[in-house]
Design a protein around this motif. Structure first.
Motif, PDB file in Angstrom:
ATOM      1  N   LEU A  31      -7.274  37.162 -27.991  1.00  0.00           N
ATOM      2  CA  LEU A  31      -8.098  35.964 -28.159  1.00  0.00           C
ATOM      3  C   LEU A  31      -9.427  36.097 -27.421  1.00  0.00           C
ATOM      4  O   LEU A  31     -10.446  35.536 -27.855  1.00  0.00           O
ATOM      5  CB  LEU A  31      -7.346  34.725 -27.665  1.00  0.00           C
ATOM      6  N   ASN A  32      -9.423  36.831 -26.340  1.00  0.00           N
ATOM      7  CA  ASN A  32     -10.641  36.996 -25.534  1.00  0.00           C
ATOM      8  C   ASN A  32     -11.468  38.210 -25.932  1.00  0.00           C
ATOM      9  O   ASN A  32     -12.533  38.461 -25.354  1.00  0.00           O
ATOM     10  CB  ASN A  32     -10.266  37.126 -24.055  1.00  0.00           C
ATOM     11  N   ALA A  33     -11.013  38.965 -26.924  1.00  0.00           N
ATOM     12  CA  ALA A  33     -11.668  40.218 -27.293  1.00  0.00           C
ATOM     13  C   ALA A  33     -12.992  39.983 -28.019  1.00  0.00           C
ATOM     14  O   ALA A  33     -13.199  38.952 -28.665  1.00  0.00           O
ATOM     15  CB  ALA A  33     -10.741  41.042 -28.182  1.00  0.00           C
ATOM     16  N   ASP A  34     -13.876  40.955 -27.888  1.00  0.00           N
ATOM     17  CA  ASP A  34     -15.144  40.927 -28.626  1.00  0.00           C
ATOM     18  C   ASP A  34     -14.941  41.383 -30.071  1.00  0.00           C
ATOM     19  O   ASP A  34     -15.599  40.882 -30.987  1.00  0.00           O
ATOM     20  CB  ASP A  34     -16.169  41.849 -27.961  1.00  0.00           C
ATOM     21  N   GLU A  35     -14.065  42.363 -30.268  1.00  0.00           N
ATOM     22  CA  GLU A  35     -13.765  42.896 -31.597  1.00  0.00           C
ATOM     23  C   GLU A  35     -12.280  43.230 -31.653  1.00  0.00           C
ATOM     24  O   GLU A  35     -11.683  43.600 -30.644  1.00  0.00           O
ATOM     25  CB  GLU A  35     -14.554  44.184 -31.882  1.00  0.00           C
ATOM     26  N   VAL A  36     -11.699  43.111 -32.851  1.00  0.00           N
ATOM     27  CA  VAL A  36     -10.300  43.494 -33.066  1.00  0.00           C
ATOM     28  C   VAL A  36     -10.242  44.247 -34.386  1.00  0.00           C
ATOM     29  O   VAL A  36     -10.905  43.857 -35.365  1.00  0.00           O
ATOM     30  CB  VAL A  36      -9.365  42.260 -33.134  1.00  0.00           C
ATOM     31  N   PHE A  37      -9.468  45.325 -34.442  1.00  0.00           N
ATOM     32  CA  PHE A  37      -9.237  46.000 -35.716  1.00  0.00           C
ATOM     33  C   PHE A  37      -7.859  46.647 -35.707  1.00  0.00           C
ATOM     34  O   PHE A  37      -7.234  46.819 -34.654  1.00  0.00           O
ATOM     35  CB  PHE A  37     -10.334  47.029 -36.031  1.00  0.00           C
ATOM     36  N   ILE A  38      -7.371  46.965 -36.899  1.00  0.00           N
ATOM     37  CA  ILE A  38      -6.079  47.625 -37.056  1.00  0.00           C
ATOM     38  C   ILE A  38      -6.296  48.943 -37.788  1.00  0.00           C
ATOM     39  O   ILE A  38      -7.325  49.144 -38.449  1.00  0.00           O
ATOM     40  CB  ILE A  38      -5.070  46.754 -37.820  1.00  0.00           C
ATOM     41  N   THR A  39      -5.327  49.849 -37.662  1.00  0.00           N
ATOM     42  CA  THR A  39      -5.447  51.156 -38.304  1.00  0.00           C
ATOM     43  C   THR A  39      -4.146  51.545 -38.990  1.00  0.00           C
ATOM     44  O   THR A  39      -3.063  51.214 -38.520  1.00  0.00           O
ATOM     45  CB  THR A  39      -5.792  52.256 -37.280  1.00  0.00           C
ATOM     46  N   ASN A  40      -4.275  52.236 -40.108  1.00  0.00           N
ATOM     47  CA  ASN A  40      -3.165  52.992 -40.675  1.00  0.00           C
ATOM     48  C   ASN A  40      -3.728  54.083 -41.569  1.00  0.00           C
ATOM     49  O   ASN A  40      -4.936  54.133 -41.827  1.00  0.00           O
ATOM     50  CB  ASN A  40      -2.131  52.110 -41.398  1.00  0.00           C
ATOM     51  N   SER A  41      -2.866  54.964 -42.042  1.00  0.00           N
ATOM     52  CA  SER A  41      -3.335  56.159 -42.736  1.00  0.00           C
ATOM     53  C   SER A  41      -3.898  55.879 -44.118  1.00  0.00           C
ATOM     54  O   SER A  41      -4.612  56.721 -44.661  1.00  0.00           O
ATOM     55  CB  SER A  41      -2.195  57.170 -42.863  1.00  0.00           C
ATOM     56  N   ILE A  42      -3.583  54.742 -44.697  1.00  0.00           N
ATOM     57  CA  ILE A  42      -4.063  54.435 -46.043  1.00  0.00           C
ATOM     58  C   ILE A  42      -5.339  53.607 -45.999  1.00  0.00           C
ATOM     59  O   ILE A  42      -6.309  53.897 -46.690  1.00  0.00           O
ATOM     60  CB  ILE A  42      -2.979  53.709 -46.862  1.00  0.00           C
TER      61      ILE A  42
ATOM     62  N   GLU B 149      -7.266  53.083 -43.267  1.00  0.00           N
ATOM     63  CA  GLU B 149      -8.187  53.563 -42.226  1.00  0.00           C
ATOM     64  C   GLU B 149      -8.330  52.512 -41.128  1.00  0.00           C
ATOM     65  O   GLU B 149      -7.350  52.141 -40.497  1.00  0.00           O
ATOM     66  CB  GLU B 149      -9.536  53.937 -42.859  1.00  0.00           C
ATOM     67  N   LEU B 150      -9.556  52.034 -40.879  1.00  0.00           N
ATOM     68  CA  LEU B 150      -9.799  50.975 -39.889  1.00  0.00           C
ATOM     69  C   LEU B 150     -10.159  49.694 -40.616  1.00  0.00           C
ATOM     70  O   LEU B 150     -11.086  49.675 -41.428  1.00  0.00           O
ATOM     71  CB  LEU B 150     -10.978  51.324 -38.969  1.00  0.00           C
ATOM     72  N   VAL B 151      -9.428  48.634 -40.337  1.00  0.00           N
ATOM     73  CA  VAL B 151      -9.708  47.346 -40.975  1.00  0.00           C
ATOM     74  C   VAL B 151     -10.073  46.334 -39.885  1.00  0.00           C
ATOM     75  O   VAL B 151      -9.256  46.047 -38.998  1.00  0.00           O
ATOM     76  CB  VAL B 151      -8.498  46.831 -41.779  1.00  0.00           C
ATOM     77  N   PRO B 152     -11.290  45.772 -39.926  1.00  0.00           N
ATOM     78  CA  PRO B 152     -11.670  44.755 -38.943  1.00  0.00           C
ATOM     79  C   PRO B 152     -10.806  43.505 -39.073  1.00  0.00           C
ATOM     80  O   PRO B 152     -10.387  43.132 -40.169  1.00  0.00           O
ATOM     81  CB  PRO B 152     -13.130  44.444 -39.302  1.00  0.00           C
ATOM     82  N   ILE B 153     -10.546  42.871 -37.953  1.00  0.00           N
ATOM     83  CA  ILE B 153      -9.839  41.588 -37.928  1.00  0.00           C
ATOM     84  C   ILE B 153     -10.856  40.494 -37.615  1.00  0.00           C
ATOM     85  O   ILE B 153     -11.552  40.548 -36.596  1.00  0.00           O
ATOM     86  CB  ILE B 153      -8.714  41.592 -36.874  1.00  0.00           C
TER      87      ILE B 153
ATOM     88  N   TYR C 284     -19.881  45.855 -33.613  1.00  0.00           N
ATOM     89  CA  TYR C 284     -20.679  47.074 -33.425  1.00  0.00           C
ATOM     90  C   TYR C 284     -19.807  48.309 -33.312  1.00  0.00           C
ATOM     91  O   TYR C 284     -20.008  49.298 -34.034  1.00  0.00           O
ATOM     92  CB  TYR C 284     -21.548  46.928 -32.166  1.00  0.00           C
ATOM     93  N   TRP C 285     -18.812  48.293 -32.409  1.00  0.00           N
ATOM     94  CA  TRP C 285     -18.000  49.489 -32.193  1.00  0.00           C
ATOM     95  C   TRP C 285     -17.063  49.758 -33.362  1.00  0.00           C
ATOM     96  O   TRP C 285     -16.784  50.925 -33.694  1.00  0.00           O
ATOM     97  CB  TRP C 285     -17.223  49.375 -30.878  1.00  0.00           C
ATOM     98  N   THR C 286     -16.604  48.713 -34.019  1.00  0.00           N
ATOM     99  CA  THR C 286     -15.774  48.911 -35.210  1.00  0.00           C
ATOM    100  C   THR C 286     -16.564  49.638 -36.288  1.00  0.00           C
ATOM    101  O   THR C 286     -16.068  50.581 -36.922  1.00  0.00           O
ATOM    102  CB  THR C 286     -15.267  47.566 -35.747  1.00  0.00           C
ATOM    103  N   LEU C 287     -17.824  49.228 -36.480  1.00  0.00           N
ATOM    104  CA  LEU C 287     -18.668  49.891 -37.472  1.00  0.00           C
ATOM    105  C   LEU C 287     -18.970  51.333 -37.073  1.00  0.00           C
ATOM    106  O   LEU C 287     -19.009  52.229 -37.931  1.00  0.00           O
ATOM    107  CB  LEU C 287     -19.969  49.109 -37.657  1.00  0.00           C
ATOM    108  N   GLN C 288     -19.195  51.555 -35.778  1.00  0.00           N
ATOM    109  CA  GLN C 288     -19.437  52.926 -35.308  1.00  0.00           C
ATOM    110  C   GLN C 288     -18.233  53.823 -35.588  1.00  0.00           C
ATOM    111  O   GLN C 288     -18.363  54.977 -36.011  1.00  0.00           O
ATOM    112  CB  GLN C 288     -19.761  52.929 -33.811  1.00  0.00           C
ATOM    113  N   LEU C 289     -17.054  53.291 -35.346  1.00  0.00           N
ATOM    114  CA  LEU C 289     -15.830  54.066 -35.562  1.00  0.00           C
ATOM    115  C   LEU C 289     -15.563  54.268 -37.050  1.00  0.00           C
ATOM    116  O   LEU C 289     -15.086  55.339 -37.458  1.00  0.00           O
ATOM    117  CB  LEU C 289     -14.643  53.364 -34.890  1.00  0.00           C
ATOM    118  N   LEU C 290     -15.874  53.273 -37.870  1.00  0.00           N
ATOM    119  CA  LEU C 290     -15.737  53.440 -39.313  1.00  0.00           C
ATOM    120  C   LEU C 290     -16.650  54.555 -39.822  1.00  0.00           C
ATOM    121  O   LEU C 290     -16.249  55.365 -40.669  1.00  0.00           O
ATOM    122  CB  LEU C 290     -16.063  52.128 -40.032  1.00  0.00           C
ATOM    123  N   THR C 291     -17.854  54.589 -39.310  1.00  0.00           N
ATOM    124  CA  THR C 291     -18.799  55.638 -39.698  1.00  0.00           C
ATOM    125  C   THR C 291     -18.300  57.007 -39.255  1.00  0.00           C
ATOM    126  O   THR C 291     -18.356  57.983 -40.018  1.00  0.00           O
ATOM    127  CB  THR C 291     -20.183  55.357 -39.096  1.00  0.00           C
ATOM    128  N   ALA C 292     -17.802  57.085 -38.022  1.00  0.00           N
ATOM    129  CA  ALA C 292     -17.275  58.355 -37.511  1.00  0.00           C
ATOM    130  C   ALA C 292     -16.051  58.791 -38.301  1.00  0.00           C
ATOM    131  O   ALA C 292     -15.852  59.989 -38.567  1.00  0.00           O
ATOM    132  CB  ALA C 292     -16.938  58.215 -36.034  1.00  0.00           C
TER     133      ALA C 292
END
Length: 293
Positions: free
Chosen positions: A238-249, A251-255, A275-283
């Motif tokens: 609840l206090n996080a700046d960004e949240v995302f989940i991952t799986n092999s199909i 990839e990274l899905v923002p919450i 910001y960091w979710t997008l950076q990781l998606l790009t990577a």
């Protein structure tokens, strides 16, 4: 759809295994799921290493072979007219006497399924999806670690609970440990960002050692994003700046939204992909491109 069963590619309606297979009788079996990009499996060797280690732990005499797996994937794609697909390798203990064995399983069954992939939903990666807290706790691992095993009742019951929350359409379900710490999604690992640091539940919470989870940790460190693995709570999300989940199909899905079991809605600070979710998606995409070169 055609499937692979113990050395042959056959029509799915013709595929059978013995009623004495201990995968059927006792759930002694493992599976790995991954997908292809441009017809090439992604992170397949990492999936093979996890499969091999788990088979050794369970006494299943099976060692994945890279060339064999690649050949099976290629043949299944061709025989089903698919360019890319969801791939599931399943290794069961194989047929044995009725009753629990004392020795190893030396005749495992190998079944490989494929499934076509839906069109990529780009909006999902921009706007994200909801995450619904579940009342059902994550069960404890089968042994010292959690296997990617055929024991899936806990996840099935979690999926049924998720369906009961009318407000959570399209959401992933999040399970906690028995003592209330963040564990994992029904089919995903969970991450959150706070003050330019990436957090994810540690393996000692009993979660699956996800292949995509491990890959994202490596990518984060390459981006000089500090990573911490530990025990965290719903309040930390609840206090996080960004949240995302991952799986092999997927990839990274923002919450974008968090729901508790009472339907209380909380918008993640970033609102959509931060910001960091997008950076990781790009990577992540760059690592796919490198895999296909």
């Amino acid at each position: 759809m055609n499937v692979y069963v113990n050395g042959s590619i056959i029509k799915e309606e013709e595929a059978v295994i013995s009623v004495y297979d201990h995968g059927f009788l006792y759930g002694i079996g493992l599976f790995e799921t991954f997908r292809t990009y441009g017809g090439r499996p992604f992170l397949m060797e990492e999936h093979q290493r996890r499969m091999e280690a788990s088979c050794k732990e369970l006494g299943i005499s099976y060692i994945p072979d890279k060339q064999e797996w690649e050949s099976i994937v290629e043949e299944l794609l061709q025989s089903n007219g698919l360019e890319d697909a969801y791939i599931r390798f399943t290794v069961t203990a194989g047929a044995d006497a009725l009753g629990l064995p004392t020795g190893d399983y030396d005749k495992p069954s190998v079944v490989v399924y494929v499934k076509g992939l839906p069109p990529r939903n780009e909006e999902l990666y921009r706007s994200g999806k909801p995450l619904q807290l579940l009342a059902l706790p994550r069960n404890t691992p089968e042994g010292q670690i959690r296997f990617k095993s055929l024991h899936y009742m806990n996840s099935i019951l979690a999926k049924r609970e998720l369906a009961q929350y009318a407000w959570a359409a399209g959401a992933e379900g999040l399970q906690l440990t028995q003592d209330g710490y963040l564990a994992e999604g029904i089919v995903s690992n969970v991450f959150f960002v706070k003050n330019d640091r990436l957090y994810t539940p540690s393996l000692d919470t009993g979660i699956l050692s996800g292949i995509t989870r491990a890959h994202v940790v490596v990518l984060a460190r390459q981006l000089l994003l500090p990573v911490e693995e530990g025990r965290y709570t719903w309040q930390d999300l609840l206090n996080a700046d960004e949240v995302f989940i991952t799986n092999s199909i997927q990839e990274l899905v923002p919450i974008s939204t968090l729901f508790d079991t009472n339907g209380q809605r909380h918008i993640v600070a970033s609102g959509t992909a931060g910001y960091w979710t997008l950076q990781l998606l790009t990577a992540y995409q760059s690592s796919i491109d490198n895999n296909n070169e």
